[in-house]
Design an enzyme around this catalytic site. Structure first.
Site, PDB file in Angstrom:
ATOM      1  N   CYS A 124       0.837  -1.206   0.000  1.00 51.76           N
ATOM      2  CA  CYS A 124       0.000   0.000   0.000  1.00 51.76           C
ATOM      3  C   CYS A 124       0.870   1.254   0.000  1.00 51.76           C
ATOM      4  O   CYS A 124       1.977   1.256  -0.569  1.00 51.76           O
ATOM      5  CB  CYS A 124      -0.975  -0.032   1.173  1.00 51.76           C
ATOM      6  SG  CYS A 124      -2.268   1.216   1.081  1.00 51.76           S
ATOM      7  N   ASP A 193      -3.213   1.058  10.368  1.00 50.86           N
ATOM      8  CA  ASP A 193      -4.406   1.881  10.602  1.00 50.86           C
ATOM      9  C   ASP A 193      -4.822   1.779  12.053  1.00 50.86           C
ATOM     10  O   ASP A 193      -5.407   2.707  12.603  1.00 50.86           O
ATOM     11  CB  ASP A 193      -5.543   1.458   9.681  1.00 50.86           C
ATOM     12  CG  ASP A 193      -5.420   2.174   8.358  1.00 50.86           C
ATOM     13  OD1 ASP A 193      -4.564   1.775   7.554  1.00 50.86           O
ATOM     14  OD2 ASP A 193      -6.148   3.168   8.162  1.00 50.86           O
TER      15      ASP A 193
END
Ligand code: RUB
Length: 308
Positions: A124, A193
């Site tokens: 990512c 996250d």
């Protein structure tokens, strides 16, 4: 309010993305919003701040950096509106400054774990992970990177652009090539996250596949995450919500409409258990994931555990 709603929309649509950037944008939006609240009564003021906070928090459910940043920004002990406003402005400025410093600090701490000649795999687009990689490179370490495409939003393309701009030799792979390429890798570095009380890592979907492949090949997996990515509410046993995004991100809507027996599942994140993580690099040090409890207690404080 319009400005705050615009920021919320930009976070929701992922124009602003990445857990750290989301947190910074939310803190800044709340700061700008309180500057323009016109009420004189502290109760009304607090109500408005709470409403704005909840609009921001609801934009993306998984990144715990978002509620943490909002909570750190909005908390105050004032009984007068002017004092409360001042306190919130100070909180936001402090949060934004510390977030910038944290990125640098994680780079310095994390780079110590990177050896000359290392091939690093990343997934990512994580500013925290990239800070570690670019710092190691700037220290003169001869490193190269294998970056995943990260379907469906292809944030890997942002990563390779940044690595290219730094002059770091980089190879782009599709997500399904992770296990095949793992034999060439020395260290995997990803962002976060959220990190739960038991040290599990919530990050872009596919992270757990990298972790499995790294574990099988006996390669290290490092996670770079600011302390504000640890989740206080998981102390009470609460789970992290995994954001499910629209099917349109995966397949053309019209094509899908022509196949009535097919549905699309598009989870944006997945969960990697602590036993697959060698080290979490934070701005206050490098810790094994089992230290998550201590990080939450010392750097976020118990008041946070009351949050939803
Ligand atoms: C981004 C992602 C990143 C973390 C950490 O997901 O999963 O690895 O947010 O990023 P999305 P950072 O693109 O859906 O926001 O280190 O920049 O905070």
């Amino acid at each position: 309010m319009q400005q705050l709603l615009d920021t919320a929309e930009n976070i929701r649509t992922m124009e602003i993305r990445g857990a750290g950037r989301i947190a910074e944008a939310a803190s800044a939006a709340l700061r700008d919003y309180v500057l323009n609240i016109k009420v004189t009564n502290i109760k009304d003021f607090n109500k408005k701040v709470d409403e704005a906070a909840s609009i921001l928090i609801q934009t993306r459910p998984t990144a715990v950096s978002l509620p943490n940043a909002v909570q750190l920004t909005k908390r105050h002990t004032a009984t007068e509106v002017s004092e409360a406003r001042e306190e919130i402005l100070r909180n936001a400025d402090k949060f934004l400054e510390q977030a910038g410093q944290a990125l640098e600090k994680m780079g310095e701490i994390g780079a110590k774990r990177i050896r000359d000649g290392d091939v690093i795999m990343t997934h990512c687009n994580s500013h925290a992970a990239l800070s570690v990689i670019t710092t190691a490179f700037e220290q003169g370490k001869d490193i190269s990177v294998i970056a995943t495409e990260s379907r469906p939003r292809r944030q890997g393309l942002i990563t390779i652009k940044e690595l290219n701009d730094h002059g770091i030799p980089t190879t782009l792979i599709v997500d399904s090539a992770v296990r095949y390429c793992m034999k060439d890798v020395d260290t995997v570095i990803v962002g976060a996250d959220a990190i739960t009380i038991n040290g599990a890592l919530v990050n872009k979907v596919g992270t757990s596949q990298l972790a499995l492949a790294a574990n099988e090949a006996r390669k290290n997996l490092l996670c770079a995450a600011e302390t504000f990515k640890f989740s206080p509410k998981t102390i009470h046993g609460d789970l992290i919500d995994i954001e499910e995004r629209s099917p349109e991100e995966v397949i053309d809507t019209e094509v899908l409409a022509g196949m009535p027996n097919v549905k699309v599942k598009n989870p944006a994140f997945d969960i990697t258990p602590a036993e697959y993580i060698d080290m979490i690099i934070t701005e206050v040090g490098a810790f094994p994931p089992q230290m998550a409890y201590t990080i939450i207690k010392e750097h976020l404080g118990w008041e946070f555990t009351k949050m939803g």
